[in-house]
Scaffold this motif. Structure first.
Motif, mmCIF file in Angstrom:
data_model
loop_
_atom_site.group_PDB
_atom_site.id
_atom_site.type_symbol
_atom_site.label_atom_id
_atom_site.label_comp_id
_atom_site.label_asym_id
_atom_site.label_seq_id
_atom_site.Cartn_x
_atom_site.Cartn_y
_atom_site.Cartn_z
ATOM 1 N N ASP A 60 -5.541 -24.668 -37.180
ATOM 2 C CA ASP A 60 -5.103 -25.469 -36.033
ATOM 3 C C ASP A 60 -4.110 -26.547 -36.442
ATOM 4 O O ASP A 60 -3.305 -27.009 -35.627
ATOM 5 C CB ASP A 60 -6.325 -26.128 -35.363
ATOM 6 C CG ASP A 60 -7.245 -25.105 -34.705
ATOM 7 O OD1 ASP A 60 -6.765 -23.981 -34.431
ATOM 8 O OD2 ASP A 60 -8.424 -25.423 -34.478
ATOM 9 N N GLU A 61 -4.169 -26.941 -37.708
ATOM 10 C CA GLU A 61 -3.246 -27.975 -38.199
ATOM 11 C C GLU A 61 -1.880 -27.411 -38.575
ATOM 12 O O GLU A 61 -0.960 -28.165 -38.883
ATOM 13 C CB GLU A 61 -3.855 -28.679 -39.420
ATOM 14 C CG GLU A 61 -5.047 -29.568 -39.110
ATOM 15 C CD GLU A 61 -6.314 -28.770 -38.862
ATOM 16 O OE1 GLU A 61 -6.489 -27.724 -39.522
ATOM 17 O OE2 GLU A 61 -7.106 -29.165 -37.990
ATOM 18 N N GLY A 62 -1.746 -26.086 -38.595
ATOM 19 C CA GLY A 62 -0.479 -25.465 -38.955
ATOM 20 C C GLY A 62 -0.630 -24.469 -40.090
ATOM 21 O O GLY A 62 -1.740 -24.016 -40.386
ATOM 22 N N GLU A 63 0.492 -24.144 -40.732
ATOM 23 C CA GLU A 63 0.494 -23.160 -41.801
ATOM 24 C C GLU A 63 0.584 -23.835 -43.167
ATOM 25 O O GLU A 63 1.177 -24.906 -43.307
ATOM 26 C CB GLU A 63 1.672 -22.190 -41.646
ATOM 27 C CG GLU A 63 1.593 -21.318 -40.413
ATOM 28 C CD GLU A 63 2.708 -20.284 -40.387
ATOM 29 O OE1 GLU A 63 3.648 -20.405 -41.208
ATOM 30 O OE2 GLU A 63 2.637 -19.361 -39.567
ATOM 31 N N SER A 64 0.020 -23.177 -44.136
ATOM 32 C CA SER A 64 0.125 -23.633 -45.516
ATOM 33 C C SER A 64 0.083 -22.416 -46.426
ATOM 34 O O SER A 64 -0.144 -21.285 -45.977
ATOM 35 C CB SER A 64 -1.002 -24.608 -45.869
ATOM 36 O OG SER A 64 -2.264 -23.995 -45.665
ATOM 37 N N VAL A 65 0.310 -22.633 -47.716
ATOM 38 C CA VAL A 65 0.337 -21.560 -48.699
ATOM 39 C C VAL A 65 -0.774 -21.789 -49.721
ATOM 40 O O VAL A 65 -0.969 -22.902 -50.209
ATOM 41 C CB VAL A 65 1.698 -21.513 -49.416
ATOM 42 C CG1 VAL A 65 1.658 -20.555 -50.597
ATOM 43 C CG2 VAL A 65 2.790 -21.103 -48.441
ATOM 44 N N SER A 66 -1.486 -20.732 -50.022
ATOM 45 C CA SER A 66 -2.487 -20.758 -51.084
ATOM 46 C C SER A 66 -2.065 -19.782 -52.174
ATOM 47 O O SER A 66 -1.676 -18.650 -51.887
ATOM 48 C CB SER A 66 -3.862 -20.355 -50.537
ATOM 49 O OG SER A 66 -4.758 -20.042 -51.590
ATOM 50 N N ALA A 67 -2.149 -20.233 -53.420
ATOM 51 C CA ALA A 67 -1.860 -19.358 -54.562
ATOM 52 C C ALA A 67 -2.930 -19.604 -55.612
ATOM 53 O O ALA A 67 -3.158 -20.750 -56.020
ATOM 54 C CB ALA A 67 -0.478 -19.648 -55.134
ATOM 55 N N ARG A 68 -3.588 -18.531 -56.035
ATOM 56 C CA ARG A 68 -4.703 -18.703 -56.957
ATOM 57 C C ARG A 68 -4.877 -17.457 -57.820
ATOM 58 O O ARG A 68 -4.474 -16.358 -57.439
ATOM 59 C CB ARG A 68 -5.983 -18.997 -56.191
ATOM 60 C CG ARG A 68 -6.351 -17.957 -55.149
ATOM 61 C CD ARG A 68 -7.346 -18.544 -54.141
ATOM 62 N NE ARG A 68 -7.951 -17.542 -53.279
ATOM 63 C CZ ARG A 68 -7.441 -17.147 -52.118
ATOM 64 N NH1 ARG A 68 -6.295 -17.655 -51.691
ATOM 65 N NH2 ARG A 68 -8.079 -16.253 -51.387
ATOM 66 N N VAL A 69 -5.496 -17.652 -58.965
ATOM 67 C CA VAL A 69 -5.832 -16.571 -59.896
ATOM 68 C C VAL A 69 -7.272 -16.771 -60.323
ATOM 69 O O VAL A 69 -7.632 -17.848 -60.813
ATOM 70 C CB VAL A 69 -4.909 -16.585 -61.129
ATOM 71 C CG1 VAL A 69 -5.416 -15.617 -62.193
ATOM 72 C CG2 VAL A 69 -3.481 -16.250 -60.743
ATOM 73 N N HIS A 70 -8.102 -15.766 -60.132
ATOM 74 C CA HIS A 70 -9.495 -15.846 -60.561
ATOM 75 C C HIS A 70 -10.124 -14.463 -60.468
ATOM 76 O O HIS A 70 -9.609 -13.578 -59.773
ATOM 77 C CB HIS A 70 -10.283 -16.861 -59.716
ATOM 78 C CG HIS A 70 -10.188 -16.634 -58.234
ATOM 79 N ND1 HIS A 70 -10.803 -15.589 -57.579
ATOM 80 C CD2 HIS A 70 -9.542 -17.344 -57.264
ATOM 81 C CE1 HIS A 70 -10.553 -15.657 -56.284
ATOM 82 N NE2 HIS A 70 -9.788 -16.702 -56.062
ATOM 83 N N PRO A 71 -11.270 -14.249 -61.134
ATOM 84 C CA PRO A 71 -11.980 -12.974 -60.980
ATOM 85 C C PRO A 71 -12.569 -12.872 -59.578
ATOM 86 O O PRO A 71 -13.004 -13.871 -59.001
ATOM 87 C CB PRO A 71 -13.094 -13.055 -62.032
ATOM 88 C CG PRO A 71 -12.737 -14.194 -62.927
ATOM 89 C CD PRO A 71 -11.939 -15.147 -62.100
#
Length: 438
Positions: free
Chosen positions: A264-275
């Motif tokens: 609801d607050e808008g768009e964002s980007v997530s980038a992550r590396v994990h098992p």
């Protein structure tokens, strides 16, 4: 930047930085395929200079092309394209900036450099009106960067998930298929040449994080640095974790996950590396050995899968030659390829705010009230339990819980709180779950 004069032989002169495993294969392909490459380019590709640290280690290379002065090489005005396969941040950054600033096209396989110093390189390329190509920086020979930058330019990508490190995929595959321990699987990967003598960059996720930063930047038109990528390695994954994944129909993979998060607050980007525990029916789950694969979800194109060899001299050289052909064509035509696209400039979402699911294994006392207390802690933080089961009895009792999706920070706090409950002897395993379980 201009092409060759009308009526003259069209020649694109190439300088190469590095002649190791990948560089030597680039040289071989340029020599063996010279006539075919000329037909593809519309002009002859001439390898005109090669910079190496120790010429004595390269007795088979043409002596007249060899130099130890890389700075002089990139400054030569007669070299149209610089190919960099030396790796590392410095001196590669300064060398490529020099080449770009004088208008040379650049082809690089250097994911660490792009993930850390990409904006400076993009800006230098834009200012000079020249090319910066880097297909080989992510997933080796797999055509990925160009499809994301060009073929899907008219679409809206929502998520990219990838096995982008062959070493870790081989280790996890060996643990799954052969029942090997982590240490035994790593030893075999080292023997086969998949793992370096110091495997830290691979098994602790540094290599995959650099690639995740590049992928997220391209897909979401936002500058994502490697420091923006949440990173967890896979060296703590145990044979027990692999068996636990199998019990719920999953396999464990070290994934780079880049996604557009809409709230609801808008768009964002997530980038992550994990098992992650990944359902065995997912296309990435069946990628075995040292192979790489990237799974793309786009609004119009739907779900796309790219897979193939992710490393090695010859596969990586193939991707470099593809870029070199593209850059050479552009120079002959007097133009350039696509520029950096960072118009969206979306905020980067912290890992704590990312919606995810957990698989939690608890060593518990086998008595009434323990499960109720655990469930209360989950509920107190708004974390819903999808499934729960008890394994074993008496001193060997365990609770295995899979949550519904919740904020990662809420899940982490729930696990911390549960670990302090009377009746919970230990939290023996925590792993994220991606995809729908059957």
């Amino acid at each position: 930047m201009t092409g060759p004069a009308a009526g003259s032989e069209r020649v694109v002169r190439v300088g190469l930085l590095g002649a190791g495993v990948v560089g030597s294969q680039v040289i071989r392909l340029l020599q063996e395929q010279s006539a075919e490459l000329a037909s593809k380019v519309g002009g002859r590709l001439e390898l005109a200079a090669i910079a190496v640290r120790d010429p004595a280690k390269h007795p088979n290379l043409p002596a007249e092309l060899i130099t130890t002065d890389a700075a002089a090489l990139v400054g030569r005005p007669d070299l149209d394209v610089i190919v960099e396969v030396m790796g590392g941040i410095e001196p590669a950054r300064e060398l490529l900036l020099t080449a770009l600033q004088r208008g040379a096209g650049v082809v690089t396989a250097n994911k660490a450099l792009l993930a850390q110093e990409g904006p400076a390189l993009y800006e230098a390329a834009d200012a000079a009106g020249t090319d910066l190509y880097y297909e080989a920086a992510v997933a080796g020979a797999i055509p990925l960067i160009r499809p994301l930058r060009e073929s899907l330019a008219g679409d809206r990508i929502s998520r990219v998930m990838g096995i982008v490190n062959g070493t870790t995929n081989y280790i996890l595959w060996s643990m799954t298929a052969g029942g090997d321990s982590y240490d035994l699987a790593l030893k075999e990967a080292t023997r086969l040449g998949y793992a370096e003598a110091d495997p830290t960059a691979d098994v602790e996720g540094f290599d995959a994080a650099a690639k995740a930063a590049i992928l997220a930047s391209i897909c979401f038109h936002t500058r994502v640095a490697v420091s923006d990528v949440h990173r967890e390695g896979m060296s703590s994954v145990t044979a027990a974790d692999v068996l636990a994944a199998a019990r719920i129909g999953c396999v464990i993979k070290l994934l780079a996950i880049c996604e557009r998060v809409v709230t609801d607050e808008g768009e964002s980007v997530s980038a992550r590396v994990h098992p992650v525990m990944l359902p065995s029916g997912h296309p990435l789950a069946g990628v075995d050995g040292a192979y790489n694969a990237v799974y793309v979800e786009a609004e119009s194109a739907g779900r796309l899968m790219f897979s193939g060899p992710g490393a090695g001299g010859s596969p990586t050289a193939s991707a470099i030659l593809g870029d070199l052909v593209a850059v050479a064509r552009n120079r002959i035509a007097g133009g350039h390829g696509p520029r950096e696209s960072s118009y969206a400039d979306l905020p980067i979402r912290s890992m704590g705010d990312v919606p995810t699911r957990y698989h939690v294994n608890l060593d518990v006392e086998d008595r009434a009230g323990v499960l109720a207390a655990v469930a209360t802690e989950f509920a107190a933080r708004g974390v819903s339990i999808a499934t729960v089961r008890q394994e074993g009895a008496g001193d060997g009792a365990f609770l295995v819980i899979v949550s519904h999706e919740a904020r990662d920070a809420d899940l982490a706090e729930t696990v911390r709180s549960v670990s302090e409950l009377p009746g919970v002897r230990a939290v023996t395993s925590v792993m994220r779950v991606t995809g729908e379980l059957s």
